[in-house]
Design an enzyme around this catalytic site. Structure first.
Site, mmCIF file in Angstrom:
data_model
loop_
_atom_site.group_PDB
_atom_site.id
_atom_site.type_symbol
_atom_site.label_atom_id
_atom_site.label_comp_id
_atom_site.label_asym_id
_atom_site.label_seq_id
_atom_site.Cartn_x
_atom_site.Cartn_y
_atom_site.Cartn_z
ATOM 1 C CD GLU A 1 -1.212 -0.816 3.458
ATOM 2 O OE1 GLU A 1 -1.925 0.107 3.965
ATOM 3 O OE2 GLU A 1 -1.254 -1.942 4.194
ATOM 4 C CE LYS B 1 6.704 5.192 5.962
ATOM 5 N NZ LYS B 1 6.378 6.175 6.809
ATOM 6 C CG ASP C 1 5.490 12.274 3.841
ATOM 7 O OD1 ASP C 1 5.709 12.208 4.957
ATOM 8 O OD2 ASP C 1 6.399 13.043 3.054
ATOM 9 C CE1 TYR D 1 -1.269 2.702 9.983
ATOM 10 C CE2 TYR D 1 -1.242 4.944 8.841
ATOM 11 C CZ TYR D 1 -0.877 4.365 9.926
ATOM 12 O OH TYR D 1 -0.202 4.967 11.032
ATOM 13 C CE LYS E 1 11.114 6.966 4.354
ATOM 14 N NZ LYS E 1 10.754 7.769 5.432
ATOM 15 C CB CYS F 1 18.974 45.264 -16.607
ATOM 16 S SG CYS F 1 19.719 43.758 -17.610
ATOM 17 C CB CYS G 1 22.261 46.285 -20.249
ATOM 18 S SG CYS G 1 20.662 46.552 -19.827
ATOM 19 C CB CYS H 1 16.058 44.206 -18.519
ATOM 20 S SG CYS H 1 17.221 45.229 -19.704
ATOM 21 C CB CYS I 1 19.494 44.097 -22.541
ATOM 22 S SG CYS I 1 20.071 43.037 -21.224
HETATM 23 S S1 IVH Z 1 1.266 0.539 8.998
HETATM 24 C C1 IVH Z 1 2.924 -1.691 12.899
HETATM 25 N N1 IVH Z 1 0.738 1.447 6.750
HETATM 26 O O1 IVH Z 1 4.315 5.164 8.763
HETATM 27 C C2 IVH Z 1 2.744 -1.025 11.660
HETATM 28 N N2 IVH Z 1 1.739 2.972 8.486
HETATM 29 O O2 IVH Z 1 6.953 4.315 10.020
HETATM 30 C C3 IVH Z 1 2.080 0.273 11.628
HETATM 31 N N3 IVH Z 1 2.305 5.183 7.571
HETATM 32 O O3 IVH Z 1 3.694 5.618 12.234
HETATM 33 C C4 IVH Z 1 2.183 1.175 10.279
HETATM 34 N N4 IVH Z 1 1.342 4.642 5.698
HETATM 35 O O4 IVH Z 1 2.065 6.722 10.426
HETATM 36 C C5 IVH Z 1 1.440 1.555 8.023
HETATM 37 N N5 IVH Z 1 0.027 2.292 4.821
HETATM 38 C C6 IVH Z 1 0.654 2.364 5.794
HETATM 39 C C7 IVH Z 1 1.259 3.814 6.268
HETATM 40 C C8 IVH Z 1 1.926 3.860 7.475
HETATM 41 C C9 IVH Z 1 1.867 5.852 6.612
HETATM 42 C C10 IVH Z 1 3.090 5.589 8.648
HETATM 43 C C11 IVH Z 1 2.183 5.474 9.997
HETATM 44 C C12 IVH Z 1 3.877 5.019 10.949
HETATM 45 C C13 IVH Z 1 4.818 5.277 9.921
HETATM 46 C C14 IVH Z 1 6.037 3.941 10.142
#
Ligand code: IVH
Length: 679
Positions: A125, A127, A129, A236, A324, A418, A421, A436, A441
């Site tokens: 899935e 991650k 941010d 999640y 990551k 400028c 020039c 300018c 120029c």
């Molecule tokens: S699962 C035990 N799934 O990433 C596992 N975390 O460094 C719990 N995060 O603190 C996390 N997207 O805030 C999980 N699809 C995702 C996520 C996710 C973002 C964040 C979460 C966690 C951090 C872990």
């Protein structure tokens, strides 16, 4: 007869619901029930509480009877601490594909799999941010929201969480689990983040990225602030729970969607490192097109049994890993701001930075847009700055890190003359970009020549930046028309040139005389007149004399042009040097007119048909499209009339498309054109 347990549960549910309604009424100004319905619920709670005095909570909604709530009742003076019954863990990071292979190997070992055994089932899935949040639902009602904190103790943010549109106050479930804690990520979508930053004053400062903005918003004491910022939640996982196994991600997602959370934007099943790496590469491609930030992928082993077998490390489970993406933001020093002069005279500030590696690319310069942006961001020379690289765009300076200032940073003042020039700098009305004004120029001279010779303008083979620089420095060329009186000897005498290359250049210049009028018009470098606008003008006004005589009003009537472009064209042709230049270019033999209707007279798919082109085609330029139609016997004209047989329409087709549809004229797109001409 009701039993005591049911009654107590009802008291809890009613209290939570009434808190919810109070909140919507006093904080969000958006009640969800009528006053009468509210009164009925309150009355029911009062009656129940009178039978179970011990069950009356300290903060029961009934305790305020007779007195009205005020928004301040919902504002804490400090965020209360919350103990997580199940710790909120973090994830182990894998910084790329090799490390993800290692993780898969470790998982196999942990599960005591041997060579022939298949890989365990995994999901992938996004991650997100953002910031982690825990949402506790009791009997289906949201009773508490908390931040992660140190994983064991977090801060209560229930008020803010209730403002989030994607957090249902009540789970849509007739038989909700008695207690379930959902975990997810709070994010601010990129567009909302941009809007938020744009609305912030200099004193408030800018947020560096959507994650910081989401974190800052979530931890506000006054939920009214969060209510104005559209936070979002993606669920999640789960924490504390009773009687429900959601250790298969697909089951979790099905449940949370049914309960009223927004759908999970990305969930894939995978097995083995190769599949994970393929998904990683696929998502990297679309990362910049998503409406929210992600900083990687989260890979999870599926099923309670396997997870148990793998177990935990100190702060993270062995059954999951964060793969990551390379970082896009870094901090570095702003060494200087220098101003670049473009061919139109536009002055653009460029940040010179202490070189820093951002996701594998060394960045030492970054765009700053315009002086207003520098002032808005309050950038000072010597600042530590956050810089950002996304996709193919030029790196940007996001904001200074004010907290690292030590007094040695110097405010920046945009030059009033400028830098190339010394000419006067002027800000045209409605524009925030300074220009300018000196047509002579040297930076503009070089820029205009480069543009004139560029591929999409007159496409003069062999005439690049270096050669132009020499021609200008040697005093051989100052305006494009000078190019056409160059001799082989003059060119051959330049550095790294010889007779052969000089002859080639002169031949390329000869070829450029045959380029159509629209290309010539684009090559002249009129401010705001790019390739497409040039084509629109030429379609409407077929030759240079009419164009030079046209006033703003007349030009603004051309489809696709507006006042600003019209004004710029008139101003350009008013410059005496421009008028002279056009005369010389004309005498040299460049094309300054276009046949009313162009046709090749050959037989083909478009024989005898009169075609109008409008809008932007996905791959072809209008000129290319036109040449194809002409080559297949068609005739291309500028405006739609009853004599038009076909309209070739691309994106953003405007009034021509409407007129053609009104007249019942057949409309085709680029794909159909290519099909008919047999490409
Ligand atoms: S699962 C035990 N799934 O990433 C596992 N975390 O460094 C719990 N995060 O603190 C996390 N997207 O805030 C999980 N699809 C995702 C996520 C996710 C973002 C964040 C979460 C966690 C951090 C872990």
């Amino acid at each position: 007869m009701s039993n005591e347990n049911d009654d107590l549960r009802r008291i809890r549910a009613l209290s939570a619901t009434l808190h919810q309604h109070n909140f919507r009424y006093y904080i969000l100004d958006d009640p969800q029930v009528s006053d009468a319905e509210y009164d009925r619920l309150l009355k029911e709670l009062e009656e129940l509480e009178s039978r179970y005095p011990k069950a009356v909570a300290k903060d029961s909604p009934t305790r305020k009877v007779g007195v009205t709530w005020t928004p301040e009742d919902f504002v804490a003076d400090k965020l209360p601490s919350v103990e997580h019954r199940v710790p909120m863990l973090s994830l182990e990071n894998a910084m790329g594909t090799d490390e993800v292979r290692d993780w898969v190997e470790r998982v196999r070992k942990g599960l005591e799999l041997t060579e022939g055994d298949p890989d365990p089932p995994l999901t992938v899935e996004y991650k997100f941010d953002g910031v982690a949040i825990s949402l506790l639902y009791e009997d289906g009602v949201l009773v508490r929201a908390a931040t992660r904190g140190d994983g064991v103790t977090g801060e209560e943010v229930t008020g803010t969480a209730r403002t989030i549109r994607s957090v249902p106050p009540q789970l849509k479930d007739k038989t909700p689990p008695p207690r379930i804690e959902l975990r997810g990520e709070v994010v601010l979508q990129n567009a909302d983040f941009e809007a938020l930053n744009a609305s912030r004053s200099q004193d408030e400062g800018l947020f560096a990225n959507p994650r910081n903005a989401a974190a800052g918003t979530l931890r506000q004491l006054d939920p009214r602030i969060a209510a104005k910022r559209p936070l979002d939640v993606f669920i999640y996982g789960i924490g504390d729970q009773e009687g429900i196994d959601l250790s298969v991600q697909k089951d979790l997602i099905d449940h949370i969607e049914r309960w009223g959370f927004q759908p999970c934007p990305f969930l894939r099943e995978a097995s083995g490192a190769d599949e994970l790496i393929a998904i990683y590469e696929e998502v990297m491609e679309v990362r910049d097109d998503l409406p929210f930030d992600i900083d990687g992928l989260v890979i999870k082993v599926q099923g309670a049994g396997l997870r148990e077998q793998l177990g935990m490390r100190a702060r993270s489970p062995r059954w999951a890993v964060a793969l990551k993406f390379p970082a896009r933001q870094e901090t570095t020093k702003l060494l200087d701001i220098q101003v670049q002069v473009g061919r139109t005279g536009a002055l653009t500030p460029v940040a010179h930075l202490e070189p820093v590696n951002v996701g594998g690319v060394t960045v030492s310069r970054a765009g700053l847009h315009n002086p207003k942006e520098i002032a808005r961001k309050d950038l000072r020379i010597g600042d530590d700055v956050v810089i950002q690289r996304a996709g193919d765009v030029i790196p940007q300076v996001v904001k200074p890190v004010d907290s690292l200032r030590d007094g040695s940073q110097k405010p920046y003042e945009f030059p009033t003359s400028c830098p190339e020039c010394n000419g006067a700098v002027h800000y045209p009305e409605e524009e925030i970009i300074p220009y300018c004004d000196n047509f002579q120029c040297p930076a503009q001279i070089r820029g205009r020549l480069e543009h004139f010779a560029s591929r999409r303008a007159l496409d003069i083979d062999g005439l690049g930046e270096k050669l132009i620089d020499q021609l200008v420095t040697e005093g051989l060329v100052t305006v494009p028309s000078d190019l056409y009186s160059l001799s082989v000897d003059q060119v051959a005498g330049l550095d790294r040139m010889a007779v052969k290359s000089a002859e080639n250049l002169l031949a390329a210049l000869e070829v450029s005389k045959g380029r159509p009028f629209s290309r010539v018009l684009h090559a002249l470098g009129i401010r705001h007149v790019g390739e497409r606008v040039a084509e629109l003008i030429v379609d409407d006004t077929l030759e240079i004399d009419t164009l030079m005589a046209a006033d703003e009003e007349r030009l603004a009537q051309i489809e696709g042009l507006g006042e600003i472009i019209a004004r710029s064209i008139v101003a350009f042709f008013e410059i005496p040097a421009v008028q002279n230049e056009i005369k010389v270019l004309r005498d040299a033999g460049l094309t300054f007119h276009q046949e009313k209707a162009e046709t090749s007279g050959t037989e083909g798919a478009f024989s005898g048909l009169t075609v109008v082109i409008t809008g932007t085609m996905p791959t072809l330029s209008r000129d290319d499209a036109k040449q194809k139609i002409i080559a297949s016997g068609g005739k291309v004209v500028g405006s739609v009339s009853s004599k038009t047989d076909l309209l070739l329409a691309g994106e953003k087709a405007g009034s021509k498309l409407k007129k053609a549809t009104d007249l019942g004229i057949e409309v085709i797109d680029e794909e159909e054109l290519l099909k008919r001409v047999g490409d």
